[in-house]
Scaffold this motif. Structure first.
Motif, PDB file in Angstrom:
ATOM      1  N   ALA A  93       0.834  -1.208   0.000  1.00  0.00           N
ATOM      2  CA  ALA A  93       0.000   0.000   0.000  1.00  0.00           C
ATOM      3  C   ALA A  93       0.868   1.257   0.000  1.00  0.00           C
ATOM      4  CB  ALA A  93      -0.924  -0.006   1.217  1.00  0.00           C
ATOM      5  N   ILE A  94       1.966   1.214   0.745  1.00  0.00           N
ATOM      6  CA  ILE A  94       2.876   2.360   0.790  1.00  0.00           C
ATOM      7  C   ILE A  94       3.484   2.613  -0.587  1.00  0.00           C
ATOM      8  CG2 ILE A  94       5.059   3.192   1.738  1.00  0.00           C
ATOM      9  CD1 ILE A  94       4.365   1.667   4.318  1.00  0.00           C
ATOM     10  N   VAL A  95       3.953   1.552  -1.232  1.00  0.00           N
ATOM     11  CA  VAL A  95       4.570   1.697  -2.556  1.00  0.00           C
ATOM     12  C   VAL A  95       3.566   2.219  -3.566  1.00  0.00           C
ATOM     13  CG1 VAL A  95       5.610   0.438  -4.471  1.00  0.00           C
ATOM     14  CG2 VAL A  95       6.324  -0.053  -2.123  1.00  0.00           C
ATOM     15  N   ASP A  96       2.351   1.657  -3.572  1.00  0.00           N
ATOM     16  CA  ASP A  96       1.333   2.096  -4.538  1.00  0.00           C
ATOM     17  C   ASP A  96       1.001   3.570  -4.363  1.00  0.00           C
ATOM     18  OD1 ASP A  96       1.234  -0.416  -5.559  1.00  0.00           O
ATOM     19  OD2 ASP A  96      -0.596  -1.024  -4.528  1.00  0.00           O
ATOM     20  N   ALA A  97       0.786   3.994  -3.110  1.00  0.00           N
ATOM     21  CA  ALA A  97       0.380   5.379  -2.863  1.00  0.00           C
ATOM     22  C   ALA A  97       1.464   6.358  -3.288  1.00  0.00           C
ATOM     23  CB  ALA A  97       0.051   5.567  -1.382  1.00  0.00           C
ATOM     24  N   ASN A  98       2.712   6.052  -2.990  1.00  0.00           N
ATOM     25  CA  ASN A  98       3.794   6.994  -3.280  1.00  0.00           C
ATOM     26  C   ASN A  98       4.216   6.961  -4.740  1.00  0.00           C
ATOM     27  OD1 ASN A  98       4.847   8.325  -0.616  1.00  0.00           O
ATOM     28  ND2 ASN A  98       4.370   6.214  -0.070  1.00  0.00           N
ATOM     29  N   VAL A  99       4.139   5.806  -5.391  1.00  0.00           N
ATOM     30  CA  VAL A  99       4.485   5.748  -6.812  1.00  0.00           C
ATOM     31  C   VAL A  99       3.487   6.556  -7.635  1.00  0.00           C
ATOM     32  CG1 VAL A  99       4.562   4.223  -8.818  1.00  0.00           C
ATOM     33  CG2 VAL A  99       5.766   3.586  -6.740  1.00  0.00           C
ATOM     34  N   THR A 100       2.196   6.457  -7.319  1.00  0.00           N
ATOM     35  CA  THR A 100       1.203   7.238  -8.073  1.00  0.00           C
ATOM     36  C   THR A 100       1.417   8.735  -7.865  1.00  0.00           C
ATOM     37  OG1 THR A 100      -0.317   6.938  -6.204  1.00  0.00           O
ATOM     38  CG2 THR A 100      -0.544   5.428  -8.063  1.00  0.00           C
ATOM     39  N   THR A 101       1.734   9.143  -6.636  1.00  0.00           N
ATOM     40  CA  THR A 101       2.013  10.559  -6.381  1.00  0.00           C
ATOM     41  C   THR A 101       3.273  11.001  -7.118  1.00  0.00           C
ATOM     42  OG1 THR A 101       1.064  10.271  -4.173  1.00  0.00           O
ATOM     43  CG2 THR A 101       2.258  12.310  -4.589  1.00  0.00           C
ATOM     44  N   LEU A 102       4.261  10.121  -7.179  1.00  0.00           N
ATOM     45  CA  LEU A 102       5.501  10.439  -7.898  1.00  0.00           C
ATOM     46  C   LEU A 102       5.247  10.617  -9.391  1.00  0.00           C
ATOM     47  CD1 LEU A 102       8.473  10.830  -7.105  1.00  0.00           C
ATOM     48  CD2 LEU A 102       8.871   8.450  -7.724  1.00  0.00           C
ATOM     49  N   ILE A 103       4.343   9.817  -9.934  1.00  0.00           N
ATOM     50  CA  ILE A 103       3.981   9.948 -11.354  1.00  0.00           C
ATOM     51  C   ILE A 103       3.326  11.306 -11.606  1.00  0.00           C
ATOM     52  CG2 ILE A 103       2.454   9.071 -13.160  1.00  0.00           C
ATOM     53  CD1 ILE A 103       2.911   6.264 -11.995  1.00  0.00           C
ATOM     54  N   ILE A 104       2.437  11.711 -10.695  1.00  0.00           N
ATOM     55  CA  ILE A 104       1.796  13.020 -10.834  1.00  0.00           C
ATOM     56  C   ILE A 104       2.843  14.135 -10.783  1.00  0.00           C
ATOM     57  CG2 ILE A 104       0.208  14.645  -9.752  1.00  0.00           C
ATOM     58  CD1 ILE A 104      -1.130  12.329 -11.208  1.00  0.00           C
ATOM     59  N   ALA A 105       3.813  14.014  -9.875  1.00  0.00           N
ATOM     60  CA  ALA A 105       4.872  15.024  -9.775  1.00  0.00           C
ATOM     61  C   ALA A 105       5.670  15.091 -11.071  1.00  0.00           C
ATOM     62  CB  ALA A 105       5.790  14.701  -8.596  1.00  0.00           C
ATOM     63  N   ALA A 106       5.948  13.939 -11.681  1.00  0.00           N
ATOM     64  CA  ALA A 106       6.691  13.925 -12.949  1.00  0.00           C
ATOM     65  C   ALA A 106       5.899  14.605 -14.058  1.00  0.00           C
ATOM     66  CB  ALA A 106       7.019  12.479 -13.339  1.00  0.00           C
ATOM     67  N   ILE A 107       4.585  14.355 -14.099  1.00  0.00           N
ATOM     68  CA  ILE A 107       3.744  14.991 -15.127  1.00  0.00           C
ATOM     69  C   ILE A 107       3.741  16.506 -14.939  1.00  0.00           C
ATOM     70  CG2 ILE A 107       1.368  15.225 -15.960  1.00  0.00           C
ATOM     71  CD1 ILE A 107       0.985  12.253 -15.289  1.00  0.00           C
ATOM     72  N   LEU A 108       3.617  16.954 -13.682  1.00  0.00           N
ATOM     73  CA  LEU A 108       3.640  18.392 -13.408  1.00  0.00           C
ATOM     74  C   LEU A 108       4.963  19.016 -13.832  1.00  0.00           C
ATOM     75  CD1 LEU A 108       1.962  18.526  -9.863  1.00  0.00           C
ATOM     76  CD2 LEU A 108       0.967  19.266 -12.028  1.00  0.00           C
ATOM     77  N   PHE A 109       6.063  18.290 -13.608  1.00  0.00           N
ATOM     78  CA  PHE A 109       7.374  18.829 -13.939  1.00  0.00           C
ATOM     79  C   PHE A 109       7.555  18.977 -15.444  1.00  0.00           C
ATOM     80  CE2 PHE A 109      11.857  18.336 -15.041  1.00  0.00           C
ATOM     81  CZ  PHE A 109      12.426  19.332 -14.270  1.00  0.00           C
ATOM     82  N   PHE A 110       7.174  17.974 -16.201  1.00  0.00           N
ATOM     83  CA  PHE A 110       7.432  18.004 -17.639  1.00  0.00           C
ATOM     84  C   PHE A 110       6.421  18.852 -18.412  1.00  0.00           C
ATOM     85  CE2 PHE A 110       9.711  14.035 -16.545  1.00  0.00           C
ATOM     86  CZ  PHE A 110      10.941  14.368 -17.088  1.00  0.00           C
ATOM     87  N   LEU A 111       5.222  19.041 -17.880  1.00  0.00           N
ATOM     88  CA  LEU A 111       4.202  19.788 -18.605  1.00  0.00           C
ATOM     89  C   LEU A 111       3.911  21.155 -18.002  1.00  0.00           C
ATOM     90  CD1 LEU A 111       1.582  16.977 -19.390  1.00  0.00           C
ATOM     91  CD2 LEU A 111       3.498  17.756 -20.773  1.00  0.00           C
ATOM     92  N   GLY A 112       4.368  21.389 -16.778  1.00  0.00           N
ATOM     93  CA  GLY A 112       4.037  22.636 -16.104  1.00  0.00           C
ATOM     94  C   GLY A 112       5.013  23.752 -16.418  1.00  0.00           C
ATOM     95  N   SER A 113       4.648  24.973 -16.002  1.00  0.00           N
ATOM     96  CA  SER A 113       5.518  26.141 -16.144  1.00  0.00           C
ATOM     97  C   SER A 113       6.460  26.215 -14.955  1.00  0.00           C
ATOM     98  CB  SER A 113       4.663  27.407 -16.242  1.00  0.00           C
ATOM     99  OG  SER A 113       3.868  27.550 -15.079  1.00  0.00           O
ATOM    100  N   GLY A 114       7.223  27.337 -14.854  1.00  0.00           N
ATOM    101  CA  GLY A 114       8.246  27.467 -13.824  1.00  0.00           C
ATOM    102  C   GLY A 114       7.763  27.226 -12.406  1.00  0.00           C
ATOM    103  N   PRO A 115       6.743  27.973 -11.900  1.00  0.00           N
ATOM    104  CA  PRO A 115       6.278  27.757 -10.527  1.00  0.00           C
ATOM    105  C   PRO A 115       5.763  26.343 -10.295  1.00  0.00           C
ATOM    106  CG  PRO A 115       5.483  29.859 -11.374  1.00  0.00           C
ATOM    107  CD  PRO A 115       6.097  29.140 -12.530  1.00  0.00           C
ATOM    108  N   VAL A 116       5.064  25.793 -11.284  1.00  0.00           N
ATOM    109  CA  VAL A 116       4.534  24.432 -11.140  1.00  0.00           C
ATOM    110  C   VAL A 116       5.683  23.427 -11.068  1.00  0.00           C
ATOM    111  CG1 VAL A 116       3.113  22.652 -12.235  1.00  0.00           C
ATOM    112  CG2 VAL A 116       2.395  25.040 -12.303  1.00  0.00           C
TER     113      VAL A 116
END
Length: 554
Positions: free
Chosen positions: A491-514
């Motif tokens: 459960a720990i791995v699943d919860a954090n991996v999905t959040t990490l994926i969201i962070a990666a999407i924000l980084f590659f598609l977002g602007s500077g502040p994001v």
């Protein structure tokens, strides 16, 4: 699970200690910042002053000196949104094409007849030939000067569109070449702006393209938007042009291929110069501030091999004739050529002070902007506002940290204390990693840290709840802790991996502040999982080995 090998314990403690050591300079931010600035300034100057040495000595050289850079919203600074005048490049291309086309057509003068350039739009070259029946020959010669478009979308196409009507041939850039030119111009402007900003030693500027012809520039730590505009807004286009004449009439007739430019030093004096330069600033290899023979501020410059060759050939062929040194459409000086200048070096002097000569040298070293910039938006963010944001972020982080600690201790007792210690170490590790990679912290980044503080104990909560369940099944303390960690892992791995994926999407598609938010969130996820699964467990194992409790309460 209740036994951790010695090498693993050493590794866990080593990671924590190294992370905290890298984070430690941020506790002495101003001292370490002064140390780093003094080191950089002394390396650039080649010597160390007494003040710089005092600043260097304020922080030990054997300790890490990396800091978390503060973004524009935290440090204060200048924000600019600039629009690139891409049309200027079209005009420049047509002007530079004309001498080459004129020479090519002159070789066929017996067939084509006289050739002259006629007025037309800036982005077009209109040429009139004497013998209209030989227009096909003239078009063929012009097509011989075209080249293939250098871009993936325009591969195989020509860079020139050539049309003819009567005696007039019109040449302009093709659509494919315009598209490629637009992209090159903005990219070149980006790089030159970055070099100019880097020359003055500012920290972590944000310089990025917005849309097709706009550039966002954010520079923390600089005094004002007007100061930043003075640094990057000047094209600093240096050329060396033949002088045709001198006049006091700003509206004097210049003649085809010539322009009237004002003198920088002599009020009311204008020079008629050839529009096509002999050498340009693009062929400079170095420029540095100096003093002339009258001890007045000046700038020494050096050409590359091609520029030196052209400059030497021109000066050798025009001894006794004046030539103009032109900076941004103003004649700095128009000296008379006394001897051939074959060394590839020279000096610019005039009405400038030391600061002006230093800034001009910076602009010339960084290169000329390919096109003029118009600033559509400008803001100055004062350091007081940035400090207010930092203070607000500190308060939010401390309140969140205290609330989480109180809740964990109230809910899980001693185990909550272990989780709270790991949470504090987690915050230190976040700043340690940010310092290692030289990341820039912005207000959204602080939000990411605050969010991480709230999420960091999730893994502990899952583990502790599973331990409770195992205890209700009459399992012993050691067995309950072992099964609690084992069953909560997925459960720990699943919860954090999905959040990490969201962070990666924000980084590659977002602007500077994001992106700033995404970076701190991703780092926080990794460090929180490490502290929850390994640091907290190590604390529990050490406690359990020492006390050997027969019964535990979670």
């Amino acid at each position: 699970m209740m036994h951790i090998q010695l090498w693993k314990r050493v590794l866990i403690l080593g990671v924590v200690v190294i992370g905290l050591i890298w984070a430690a300079p941020n506790l002495f931010y101003s001292r370490v910042e002064a140390h780093n600035d003094a080191v950089a300034a002394s390396e650039n100057a080649g010597f160390v002053s007494d003040e710089q040495q005092a600043a260097i000595d304020r922080w030990p050289n054997w300790l890490p000196n990396g800091l978390v850079n503060l973004g524009l919203d935290l440090r204060g600074g200048a924000h600019l949104l600039a629009e690139v005048h891409i049309e200027d490049v079209y005009k420049s291309r047509m002007n530079s094409l004309w001498p080459e086309l004129r020479r090519a057509l002159a070789d066929q003068r017996d067939v084509i007849g006289a050739v002259r350039r006629v007025p037309g739009p800036d982005d077009r070259l209109s040429v009139e030939i004497e013998n209209a029946d030989q227009m096909a020959k003239a078009v063929e010669i012009a097509r011989g000067l075209s080249t293939p478009v250098v871009s993936l979308s325009g591969a195989g196409q020509s860079d020139l569109d050539i049309t003819a009507s009567g005696k007039v041939m019109t040449i302009q850039l093709s659509e494919a070449e315009k598209t490629a030119t637009d992209d090159r111009t903005v990219q070149q402007s980006l790089e030159i702006i970055r070099r100019r900003v880097d020359e003055v030693g500012t920290r972590e500027p944000t310089i990025q393209r917005q849309g097709s012809d706009r550039i966002l520039i954010q520079v923390p730590g600089i005094g004002s938007a007007s100061e930043l505009k003075a640094l990057i807004g000047t094209t600093a286009k240096l050329t060396f042009n033949p002088v045709v004449g001198r006049t006091t009439d700003a509206n004097a007739r210049a003649g085809m291929g010539n322009v009237v430019l004002p003198s920088m030093d002599e009020q009311g004096v204008f020079y008629i110069v050839e529009d096509t330069p002999v050498v340009t600033g693009e062929e400079l290899t170095n420029a540095r501030p100096s003093f002339d023979q009258n001890s007045q501020p000046a700038v020494d410059f050096t050409f590359n091999a091609g520029g030196a060759r052209k400059f030497g050939a021109y000066t050798a062929a025009n001894i006794g004739q004046p030539f103009a040194i032109v900076l941004d459409n103003e004649v700095i000086s128009a000296p008379v050529i006394r001897d051939a200048i074959t060394t590839g070096s020279g000096q610019i002097s005039g009405s400038m002070d030391v600061a002006g000569s230093t800034q001009l040298a910076v602009l010339l070293r960084a290169g000329a902007l390919p096109a003029e910039l118009t600033f559509l938006e400008e803001r100055t963010i004062g350091p007081e506002l940035g400090q207010d944001s930092i203070d607000a972020g500190k308060i939010a982080s401390i309140v969140g940290l205290i609330a989480v600690v109180v809740l964990m201790v109230a809910s899980y007792g001693l185990f909550g204390v272990f989780a709270s210690v790991a949470l504090l170490l987690n915050v230190g590790l976040i700043f340690g990693v940010l310092s290692m990679i030289g990341a820039t912290l912005t207000l959204p980044g602080i939000a990411g840290i605050v969010l991480t503080i709230g999420m960091a104990v999730d893994a502990n909560v899952l583990v502790f709840e599973r331990i409770r369940e195992e205890l209700t099944r009459s399992k012993g303390p050691a067995k309950a802790i072992d099964l609690g960690y084992r069953h909560a892992m997925s459960a720990i791995v699943d919860a954090n991996v999905t959040t990490l994926i969201i962070a990666a999407i924000l980084f590659f598609l977002g602007s500077g502040p994001v992106k700033g938010f995404a970076v701190t969130l991703a780092i926080g996820i990794v460090t929180s999982v490490f502290t929850a699964l390994w640091v907290t467990r190590l604390l529990m194992v050490v406690w359990f080995d020492r006390t050997r409790p027969k019964k535990i309460e979670v």
